[in-house]
Design a protein around this motif. Structure first.
Motif, PDB file in Angstrom:
ATOM      1  N   LYS A  84      11.430   1.917   3.099  1.00  0.00           N
ATOM      2  CA  LYS A  84       9.975   1.913   3.079  1.00  0.00           C
ATOM      3  C   LYS A  84       9.402   2.050   1.663  1.00  0.00           C
ATOM      4  CE  LYS A  84       7.517   2.105   6.007  1.00  0.00           C
ATOM      5  NZ  LYS A  84       6.753   1.016   6.654  1.00  0.00           N
ATOM      6  N   ILE A  85       8.234   1.430   1.463  1.00  0.00           N
ATOM      7  CA  ILE A  85       7.463   1.586   0.233  1.00  0.00           C
ATOM      8  C   ILE A  85       6.156   2.302   0.599  1.00  0.00           C
ATOM      9  CG2 ILE A  85       6.281   0.436  -1.661  1.00  0.00           C
ATOM     10  CD1 ILE A  85       8.187  -1.921  -1.329  1.00  0.00           C
ATOM     11  N   VAL A  86       5.814   3.327  -0.188  1.00  0.00           N
ATOM     12  CA  VAL A  86       4.599   4.090   0.070  1.00  0.00           C
ATOM     13  C   VAL A  86       3.758   4.156  -1.196  1.00  0.00           C
ATOM     14  CG1 VAL A  86       3.647   6.346   0.706  1.00  0.00           C
ATOM     15  CG2 VAL A  86       5.691   5.494   1.860  1.00  0.00           C
ATOM     16  N   ALA A  87       2.452   3.949  -1.041  1.00  0.00           N
ATOM     17  CA  ALA A  87       1.510   4.068  -2.150  1.00  0.00           C
ATOM     18  C   ALA A  87       0.913   5.471  -2.131  1.00  0.00           C
ATOM     19  CB  ALA A  87       0.405   3.032  -2.052  1.00  0.00           C
ATOM     20  N   GLU A  88       1.011   6.164  -3.258  1.00  0.00           N
ATOM     21  CA  GLU A  88       0.412   7.482  -3.373  1.00  0.00           C
ATOM     22  C   GLU A  88      -0.991   7.310  -3.954  1.00  0.00           C
ATOM     23  OE1 GLU A  88       1.791  11.988  -4.577  1.00  0.00           O
ATOM     24  OE2 GLU A  88       2.770  10.283  -5.557  1.00  0.00           O
ATOM     25  N   ILE A  89      -1.991   7.526  -3.113  1.00  0.00           N
ATOM     26  CA  ILE A  89      -3.382   7.283  -3.490  1.00  0.00           C
ATOM     27  C   ILE A  89      -3.971   8.496  -4.220  1.00  0.00           C
ATOM     28  CG2 ILE A  89      -5.638   6.532  -2.684  1.00  0.00           C
ATOM     29  CD1 ILE A  89      -3.360   4.568  -2.056  1.00  0.00           C
ATOM     30  N   GLU A  90      -3.636   9.676  -3.709  1.00  0.00           N
ATOM     31  CA  GLU A  90      -4.154  10.924  -4.275  1.00  0.00           C
ATOM     32  C   GLU A  90      -2.986  11.886  -4.439  1.00  0.00           C
ATOM     33  OE1 GLU A  90      -7.427  13.398  -5.507  1.00  0.00           O
ATOM     34  OE2 GLU A  90      -7.508  11.328  -4.777  1.00  0.00           O
ATOM     35  N   MET A 121     -16.028   5.026  -3.711  1.00  0.00           N
ATOM     36  CA  MET A 121     -14.586   5.239  -3.673  1.00  0.00           C
ATOM     37  C   MET A 121     -13.868   4.019  -4.235  1.00  0.00           C
ATOM     38  SD  MET A 121     -13.442   4.527   0.297  1.00  0.00           S
ATOM     39  CE  MET A 121     -13.559   2.874   1.002  1.00  0.00           C
ATOM     40  N   LYS A 122     -12.624   4.218  -4.670  1.00  0.00           N
ATOM     41  CA  LYS A 122     -11.790   3.107  -5.093  1.00  0.00           C
ATOM     42  C   LYS A 122     -11.073   2.519  -3.885  1.00  0.00           C
ATOM     43  CE  LYS A 122     -10.800   4.645  -9.812  1.00  0.00           C
ATOM     44  NZ  LYS A 122      -9.729   5.053 -10.763  1.00  0.00           N
ATOM     45  N   ALA A 123     -11.009   1.196  -3.848  1.00  0.00           N
ATOM     46  CA  ALA A 123     -10.328   0.520  -2.741  1.00  0.00           C
ATOM     47  C   ALA A 123      -9.709  -0.771  -3.248  1.00  0.00           C
ATOM     48  CB  ALA A 123     -11.304   0.227  -1.614  1.00  0.00           C
ATOM     49  N   LEU A 124      -8.623  -1.161  -2.619  1.00  0.00           N
ATOM     50  CA  LEU A 124      -7.959  -2.429  -2.923  1.00  0.00           C
ATOM     51  C   LEU A 124      -8.579  -3.484  -2.019  1.00  0.00           C
ATOM     52  CD1 LEU A 124      -5.541  -3.455  -4.679  1.00  0.00           C
ATOM     53  CD2 LEU A 124      -4.130  -3.201  -2.633  1.00  0.00           C
ATOM     54  N   LEU A 125      -9.198  -4.490  -2.606  1.00  0.00           N
ATOM     55  CA  LEU A 125     -10.025  -5.410  -1.828  1.00  0.00           C
ATOM     56  C   LEU A 125      -9.381  -6.787  -1.642  1.00  0.00           C
ATOM     57  CD1 LEU A 125     -13.552  -4.628  -3.327  1.00  0.00           C
ATOM     58  CD2 LEU A 125     -12.413  -3.582  -1.353  1.00  0.00           C
ATOM     59  N   LEU A 126      -9.298  -7.187  -0.386  1.00  0.00           N
ATOM     60  CA  LEU A 126      -8.899  -8.545  -0.038  1.00  0.00           C
ATOM     61  C   LEU A 126     -10.171  -9.378   0.007  1.00  0.00           C
ATOM     62  CD1 LEU A 126      -6.619 -10.505   0.993  1.00  0.00           C
ATOM     63  CD2 LEU A 126      -7.319  -9.823   3.314  1.00  0.00           C
ATOM     64  N   ARG A 158     -10.076  -3.076  11.798  1.00  0.00           N
ATOM     65  CA  ARG A 158     -10.977  -2.308  10.941  1.00  0.00           C
ATOM     66  C   ARG A 158     -10.444  -2.230   9.517  1.00  0.00           C
ATOM     67  NH1 ARG A 158     -13.428   2.786  14.229  1.00  0.00           N
ATOM     68  NH2 ARG A 158     -13.749   1.792  16.268  1.00  0.00           N
ATOM     69  N   LYS A 159     -11.290  -1.792   8.616  1.00  0.00           N
ATOM     70  CA  LYS A 159     -10.868  -1.586   7.239  1.00  0.00           C
ATOM     71  C   LYS A 159      -9.825  -0.474   7.198  1.00  0.00           C
ATOM     72  CE  LYS A 159     -14.763  -3.471   4.655  1.00  0.00           C
ATOM     73  NZ  LYS A 159     -15.168  -4.414   5.683  1.00  0.00           N
ATOM     74  N   GLY A 160      -8.799  -0.673   6.319  1.00  0.00           N
ATOM     75  CA  GLY A 160      -7.622   0.156   6.381  1.00  0.00           C
ATOM     76  C   GLY A 160      -7.476   1.218   5.314  1.00  0.00           C
ATOM     77  N   THR A 161      -6.210   1.541   5.038  1.00  0.00           N
ATOM     78  CA  THR A 161      -5.864   2.747   4.276  1.00  0.00           C
ATOM     79  C   THR A 161      -5.562   2.505   2.803  1.00  0.00           C
ATOM     80  OG1 THR A 161      -3.536   2.504   4.940  1.00  0.00           O
ATOM     81  CG2 THR A 161      -4.957   3.874   6.339  1.00  0.00           C
ATOM     82  N   PHE A 162      -5.676   1.272   2.326  1.00  0.00           N
ATOM     83  CA  PHE A 162      -5.443   1.019   0.903  1.00  0.00           C
ATOM     84  C   PHE A 162      -6.722   1.342   0.129  1.00  0.00           C
ATOM     85  CE2 PHE A 162      -2.041  -2.461   1.925  1.00  0.00           C
ATOM     86  CZ  PHE A 162      -1.192  -1.466   2.375  1.00  0.00           C
ATOM     87  N   ALA A 163      -7.135   2.602   0.232  1.00  0.00           N
ATOM     88  CA  ALA A 163      -8.374   3.069  -0.367  1.00  0.00           C
ATOM     89  C   ALA A 163      -8.340   4.588  -0.451  1.00  0.00           C
ATOM     90  CB  ALA A 163      -9.570   2.621   0.468  1.00  0.00           C
TER      91      ALA A 163
END
Length: 328
Positions: free
Chosen positions: A320-326, A1-6, A92-97
């Motif tokens: 608010k700012i929202v990222a549309e992932i799909e 999967m694609k994910a934004l990684l810190l 836990r690992k979050g929702t930027f993915a």
């Protein structure tokens, strides 16, 4: 999967999108295909110093809306294909993915009539406001409340909910945001840069003061706000406790409520954790009824999240700012 990684603490403004393995749900968990993820100041604030419980690379993001892809063992109330929204666990690992794990007892069902983007704008800010107002302050019609930073996420949701409940609403906001907060329902807007909000609040209330304060700014701001409270007044705070000794006396007893929404995940109290789902259900109903607007300023892509977090850190974002992932 694609994910934004810190990749390491402090590097939240330069996170790359990379391919990693899709996680699998454990007992009591569900795997959610994330369609939209909300951004919040807590994302960059926690990423600045990191967390000893994180393993890097870490995935930020607490607010997620999407479709259940898979359920783990002992999950009976949810199934693949269900539309859901939730507030995640900071540890836990979050929702930027593209996919994220959620605990089944904390998620809320999302009706078809509400978009993933609108839903993802709600959890952190909306649930925080809801918890402060209805779980702690127990507001009711006819009261007057002072809500700080009304143009922000928590403040904006709080204004809308207390107006729906029939309270008189005073809020602080920069002058260029006064039209915005009044459209949300504020009766009075105070420019905290040009006016002393204590004096102005007492002027508005004819010297009596407000029944409640919701402080989202700082410990110092919360302490100053004590002078706006009336007899038996209450304060809920999320950005630092006030100096409890200031302005509290036998002639003016006050009550204080700490708000730490995500802290419930550090507790073993599953009933309190499940209250996240209950608050989500209530917020969805308010959205369905047209009583709450998600206040979306803009919708971005997964790749654009780091720059949007920079904008949030500069404290100039309204709503608010929202990222549309799909795409839906």
């Amino acid at each position: 999967m694609k994910a934004l990684l810190l990749k390491a603490k402090g590097q939240w403004d330069s996170m790359p999108v990379e391919e990693i393995d899709t996680p699998s749900p454990g007992k009591g968990e569900v795997l959610v295909k994330i369609h939209a993820a909300g951004l919040n100041p807590v994302d960059y604030k926690t990423a600045t110093n990191g967390n000893p419980n994180w393993e890097y690379p870490h995935i930020l993001g607490l607010d997620g809306a999407g479709i259940i892809e898979q359920v783990g063992d002992e999950v009976t109330e949810w199934k693949a294909g269900d539309r859901v929204v939730y507030h995640g666990d900071l540890m836990r690992k979050g929702t930027f993915a593209q996919y994220a794990i959620a605990q089944a007892h904390t998620i809320s069902k999302l009706p078809e009539s509400i978009s993933f983007v609108h839903a993802a704008a709600i959890p952190t800010a909306g649930y925080t406001a809801y918890q402060a107002l209805f779980r702690k302050l127990h507001i009711h019609r006819g009261q007057t409340i002072l809500i700080h930073a009304g143009a922000g996420g928590v403040g904006g949701y709080a204004i809308q909910m207390v107006k729906y409940m029939g309270l008189t609403v005073i809020t602080t906001a920069s002058r260029h945001n006064h039209d915005f907060v009044k459209k949300l329902g504020a009766d009075y807007a105070i420019d905290y840069k040009e006016e002393d909000f204590v004096n102005r609040t007492l002027e508005i209330t004819n010297g009596i003061g407000v029944h409640a304060v919701l402080d989202t700014v700082s410990s110092d701001n919360a302490t100053k706000s004590l002078d706006t409270l009336t007899f038996n007044g209450q304060m809920a705070y999320i950005a630092g406790a006030p100096d409890f000794a200031q302005g509290v006396s036998f002639a003016r007893p006050l009550s204080f409520h700490q708000i730490a929404l995500g802290g419930v995940y550090q507790s073993s109290n599953t009933a309190e954790q499940a209250d996240l789902a209950m608050m989500g259900d209530e917020m969805i109903n308010l959205l369905l009824g047209g009583y709450v607007d998600p206040m979306i300023k803009k919708t971005i892509s997964l790749e654009e999240i780091p720059q949007a977090l920079v904008e949030l850190s500069e404290r100039h974002v309204t709503g608010k700012i929202v990222a549309e992932i799909e795409q839906e």
